[in-house]
Design a protein around this motif. Structure first.
Motif, PDB file in Angstrom:
ATOM      1  N   PRO A  67       1.623  -1.325  16.582  1.00  0.00           N
ATOM      2  CA  PRO A  67       1.997  -2.204  17.694  1.00  0.00           C
ATOM      3  C   PRO A  67       3.140  -3.164  17.397  1.00  0.00           C
ATOM      4  CG  PRO A  67      -0.380  -1.957  17.647  1.00  0.00           C
ATOM      5  CD  PRO A  67       0.149  -1.246  16.425  1.00  0.00           C
ATOM      6  N   GLN A  68       3.200  -3.730  16.176  1.00  0.00           N
ATOM      7  CA  GLN A  68       4.290  -4.659  15.894  1.00  0.00           C
ATOM      8  C   GLN A  68       5.642  -3.954  15.879  1.00  0.00           C
ATOM      9  OE1 GLN A  68       3.032  -6.181  12.081  1.00  0.00           O
ATOM     10  NE2 GLN A  68       4.608  -5.048  10.986  1.00  0.00           N
ATOM     11  N   HIS A  69       5.665  -2.675  15.441  1.00  0.00           N
ATOM     12  CA  HIS A  69       6.919  -1.923  15.472  1.00  0.00           C
ATOM     13  C   HIS A  69       7.324  -1.617  16.910  1.00  0.00           C
ATOM     14  CE1 HIS A  69       4.850  -0.675  11.624  1.00  0.00           C
ATOM     15  NE2 HIS A  69       5.882  -1.378  11.210  1.00  0.00           N
ATOM     16  N   GLY A 104      18.999 -12.204  26.588  1.00  0.00           N
ATOM     17  CA  GLY A 104      18.395 -13.246  27.398  1.00  0.00           C
ATOM     18  C   GLY A 104      17.089 -13.673  26.770  1.00  0.00           C
ATOM     19  N   ASP A 105      16.506 -14.739  27.282  1.00  0.00           N
ATOM     20  CA  ASP A 105      15.237 -15.222  26.761  1.00  0.00           C
ATOM     21  C   ASP A 105      14.172 -14.133  26.863  1.00  0.00           C
ATOM     22  OD1 ASP A 105      16.606 -17.582  26.494  1.00  0.00           O
ATOM     23  OD2 ASP A 105      15.564 -18.617  28.114  1.00  0.00           O
ATOM     24  N   LEU A 106      13.318 -14.066  25.845  1.00  0.00           N
ATOM     25  CA  LEU A 106      12.280 -13.049  25.806  1.00  0.00           C
ATOM     26  C   LEU A 106      10.947 -13.665  25.419  1.00  0.00           C
ATOM     27  CD1 LEU A 106      13.950 -10.049  23.901  1.00  0.00           C
ATOM     28  CD2 LEU A 106      13.399 -10.156  26.321  1.00  0.00           C
ATOM     29  N   ALA A 107       9.878 -13.213  26.058  1.00  0.00           N
ATOM     30  CA  ALA A 107       8.509 -13.529  25.665  1.00  0.00           C
ATOM     31  C   ALA A 107       7.830 -12.209  25.331  1.00  0.00           C
ATOM     32  CB  ALA A 107       7.772 -14.257  26.777  1.00  0.00           C
ATOM     33  N   ILE A 108       7.366 -12.070  24.086  1.00  0.00           N
ATOM     34  CA  ILE A 108       6.835 -10.799  23.590  1.00  0.00           C
ATOM     35  C   ILE A 108       5.445 -11.035  23.023  1.00  0.00           C
ATOM     36  CG2 ILE A 108       7.187  -8.911  21.948  1.00  0.00           C
ATOM     37  CD1 ILE A 108      10.206  -9.839  21.968  1.00  0.00           C
ATOM     38  N   ASP A 109       4.475 -10.294  23.510  1.00  0.00           N
ATOM     39  CA  ASP A 109       3.111 -10.355  22.989  1.00  0.00           C
ATOM     40  C   ASP A 109       2.835  -9.055  22.248  1.00  0.00           C
ATOM     41  OD1 ASP A 109       0.425 -10.560  22.439  1.00  0.00           O
ATOM     42  OD2 ASP A 109      -0.147 -11.254  24.437  1.00  0.00           O
ATOM     43  N   ILE A 110       2.691  -9.138  20.931  1.00  0.00           N
ATOM     44  CA  ILE A 110       2.448  -7.942  20.131  1.00  0.00           C
ATOM     45  C   ILE A 110       1.107  -7.321  20.481  1.00  0.00           C
ATOM     46  CG2 ILE A 110       2.140  -7.082  17.763  1.00  0.00           C
ATOM     47  CD1 ILE A 110       4.129  -9.250  16.877  1.00  0.00           C
ATOM     48  N   GLY A 111       0.156  -8.160  20.875  1.00  0.00           N
ATOM     49  CA  GLY A 111      -1.147  -7.655  21.283  1.00  0.00           C
ATOM     50  C   GLY A 111      -2.139  -7.508  20.147  1.00  0.00           C
ATOM     51  N   THR A 112      -1.688  -7.734  18.918  1.00  0.00           N
ATOM     52  CA  THR A 112      -2.540  -7.672  17.728  1.00  0.00           C
ATOM     53  C   THR A 112      -2.127  -8.822  16.817  1.00  0.00           C
ATOM     54  OG1 THR A 112      -1.034  -6.300  16.399  1.00  0.00           O
ATOM     55  CG2 THR A 112      -2.534  -5.152  17.906  1.00  0.00           C
ATOM     56  N   ALA A 113      -2.609  -8.806  15.576  1.00  0.00           N
ATOM     57  CA  ALA A 113      -2.176  -9.790  14.585  1.00  0.00           C
ATOM     58  C   ALA A 113      -0.895  -9.342  13.881  1.00  0.00           C
ATOM     59  CB  ALA A 113      -3.274 -10.024  13.555  1.00  0.00           C
ATOM     60  N   GLY A 141       1.433 -13.235  18.264  1.00  0.00           N
ATOM     61  CA  GLY A 141       0.822 -12.286  17.324  1.00  0.00           C
ATOM     62  C   GLY A 141       0.423 -13.006  16.059  1.00  0.00           C
ATOM     63  N   GLY A 142       0.696 -12.422  14.900  1.00  0.00           N
ATOM     64  CA  GLY A 142       0.385 -13.047  13.625  1.00  0.00           C
ATOM     65  C   GLY A 142       1.532 -13.902  13.133  1.00  0.00           C
ATOM     66  N   THR A 143       1.205 -15.129  12.709  1.00  0.00           N
ATOM     67  CA  THR A 143       2.211 -15.989  12.076  1.00  0.00           C
ATOM     68  C   THR A 143       1.954 -16.135  10.584  1.00  0.00           C
ATOM     69  OG1 THR A 143       0.952 -18.002  12.581  1.00  0.00           O
ATOM     70  CG2 THR A 143       2.597 -17.287  14.214  1.00  0.00           C
ATOM     71  N   PHE A 178      -3.819 -15.682  12.581  1.00  0.00           N
ATOM     72  CA  PHE A 178      -4.241 -15.058  11.336  1.00  0.00           C
ATOM     73  C   PHE A 178      -4.850 -13.692  11.619  1.00  0.00           C
ATOM     74  CE2 PHE A 178      -4.240 -19.579  10.503  1.00  0.00           C
ATOM     75  CZ  PHE A 178      -3.740 -19.693   9.216  1.00  0.00           C
ATOM     76  N   TYR A 179      -4.785 -12.823  10.610  1.00  0.00           N
ATOM     77  CA  TYR A 179      -5.441 -11.521  10.682  1.00  0.00           C
ATOM     78  C   TYR A 179      -6.953 -11.737  10.644  1.00  0.00           C
ATOM     79  CZ  TYR A 179      -6.733  -6.742   9.498  1.00  0.00           C
ATOM     80  OH  TYR A 179      -7.296  -5.492   9.513  1.00  0.00           O
ATOM     81  N   PRO A 180      -7.751 -11.029  11.446  1.00  0.00           N
ATOM     82  CA  PRO A 180      -7.358  -9.906  12.308  1.00  0.00           C
ATOM     83  C   PRO A 180      -7.142 -10.277  13.777  1.00  0.00           C
ATOM     84  CG  PRO A 180      -9.724  -9.894  12.055  1.00  0.00           C
ATOM     85  CD  PRO A 180      -9.225 -11.082  11.274  1.00  0.00           C
ATOM     86  N   GLN A 181      -7.390 -11.562  14.145  1.00  0.00           N
ATOM     87  CA  GLN A 181      -7.355 -11.906  15.562  1.00  0.00           C
ATOM     88  C   GLN A 181      -5.941 -12.069  16.104  1.00  0.00           C
ATOM     89  OE1 GLN A 181      -9.209 -13.393  13.266  1.00  0.00           O
ATOM     90  NE2 GLN A 181     -11.341 -13.558  13.948  1.00  0.00           N
ATOM     91  N   GLY A 182      -5.028 -12.614  15.325  1.00  0.00           N
ATOM     92  CA  GLY A 182      -3.679 -12.878  15.827  1.00  0.00           C
ATOM     93  C   GLY A 182      -3.690 -14.038  16.801  1.00  0.00           C
ATOM     94  N   GLY A 183      -2.915 -13.931  17.869  1.00  0.00           N
ATOM     95  CA  GLY A 183      -2.873 -14.959  18.887  1.00  0.00           C
ATOM     96  C   GLY A 183      -2.024 -16.162  18.550  1.00  0.00           C
ATOM     97  N   GLY A 184      -1.294 -16.104  17.439  1.00  0.00           N
ATOM     98  CA  GLY A 184      -0.390 -17.199  17.105  1.00  0.00           C
ATOM     99  C   GLY A 184       0.884 -17.126  17.934  1.00  0.00           C
TER     100      GLY A 184
END
Length: 372
Positions: A67-69, A104-113, A141-143, A178-184
């Motif tokens: 997913p991150q790729h 342009g400005d982008l908002a991207i949700d990886i959907g995972t960590a 995602g993950g930070t 943080f892994y595995p939840q992500g959401g950062g």
């Protein structure tokens, strides 16, 4: 300007769609991870050249695109109005054909960590060199990731190097993931440059003048976690016998975020040419806070004790290659350890750009990288 013509003052940058025949890449070569794809996406947006990558991450436990790729591919496609084939989870082959670049400005949700920093690494240079206004990226995602740069490294080390070569951006982490939840949440404000990046000369590390850091926790008792990480790190650094008078200052942090996690980041600061070098220890369920601290200290001390005292830390070396391959003038830097990431990135860049990159590995000293 005709297609394929290089913009004035910007070596290697195309003006839109590139040649019809894609650059062919083997995604299993060298380090064999997602770095080949990320570098190819950046260079495709910068030069207008399409590429086809096969055997993506073939040697990994879970080969193919993750997913991150896909988040990086999707964002690059949006910036470059690209046509993409093979963009799916697990896909081993991908073709990317850029169109007119319209940042342009982008908002991207990886959907995972998955790592927000690696998505940022894919996008920042095309935006900085080709945008006509500042661009804001919001990446979810993950930070803090075990196999990718964590936020403190980006903020203390990576951003310092970019500033040194004329690339300005601001970073913020409103939420830790943080892994595995992500959401950062990682936010970046990227300013357009005037002309090309500057070359870098960093061959002498200089004298260690300070060790700083932060020990932080998210949705955990700071006293039971962050305090313990800081205490153990300070003790281990004292036992390491650093030169007298070297201050060690580690702050405490309560990071907001959706799920529990902890980390400690330690940064060695030098006088002279070298940028601060940052090393991060990551917590996980069942892992004592003291072990987290010891891992970060061990990595920092290994860098300080490396033969020949390379000026650039091994994590930064491969990340510097791409902007320096587009920079004005010659760049030279030393690195304590030459990694397969560094060698792989040099080969990937060479597939797109006619820019000499030499990675020298003498037996009796630090590695030396010469660009141009």
């Amino acid at each position: 300007m005709d297609d394929g013509e290089t913009a004035p003052g910007r070596r290697g940058l195309g003006s839109g769609t590139g040649p019809a025949t894609p650059v062919e890449l083997d995604g299993s070569a060298g380090e064999g991870g997602g770095q080949i794809l990320r570098t190819a996406l950046s260079l495709s947006l910068l030069t207008g050249r399409p590429f086809r990558i096969s055997r993506i991450r073939a040697n990994r436990d879970r080969p193919g695109l993750r997913p991150q790729h896909l988040a990086a591919v999707g964002a690059a496609a949006r910036l470059g109005d690209a046509t993409v084939e093979g963009a799916g989870v697990g896909s081993s082959t991908l073709t990317f054909r850029p169109g007119p670049f319209a940042p342009g400005d982008l908002a991207i949700d990886i959907g995972t960590a998955g790592s927000t920093s690696l998505v940022l690494h894919t996008l920042y240079l095309p935006i900085a060199l080709r945008a006509d206004r500042a661009v804001r990226l919001s990446l979810t995602g993950g930070t803090f990731n075990p196999k990718a740069p964590s936020f403190p490294f980006l903020d203390r080390t990576w951003r310092h190097y970019l500033s040194a070569i004329g690339l300005d951006l601001a970073l913020a982490m409103p939420s830790a993931g943080f892994y595995p939840q992500g959401g950062g949440l990682l936010e970046a404000w990227i300013e357009p440059t005037r002309g090309l990046p500057r070359g870098l000369v960093a061959v002498q590390r200089g004298r260690l003048v300070r060790i700083s850091g932060v020990a932080g926790a998210c949705k955990l008792d700071r006293g039971r976690v962050a305090d313990r990480m800081r205490s153990r790190a300070a003790t281990r650094l004292d036992e390491a016998g650093l030169d007298a008078g070297i201050p060690v200052e580690i702050d405490l942090a309560d990071w907001p975020g959706p799920a529990p996690g902890a980390a400690i980041a330690l940064t060695a600061e030098f006088d002279g040419e070298a940028a601060p070098a940052s090393f991060v220890g990551l917590g996980e369920r069942g892992k004592p806070a003291e072990v987290v601290a010891e891992e970060a200290v061990a990595e920092l001390l290994a860098f300080l004790d490396a033969p020949g005292s390379g000026a650039v830390d091994p994590h930064s070396a491969d990340q510097l290659l791409l902007p320096l391959a587009l920079a004005e003038g010659r760049s030279v830097f030393t690195v304590g350890a030459v990694t397969e990431h560094l060698r792989t990135n040099a080969r990937t860049i060479a597939a797109f750009l006619d820019r000499p990159i030499a990675v020298q590995e003498p037996e009796d000293g630090p590695g030396r990288v010469i660009v141009g």
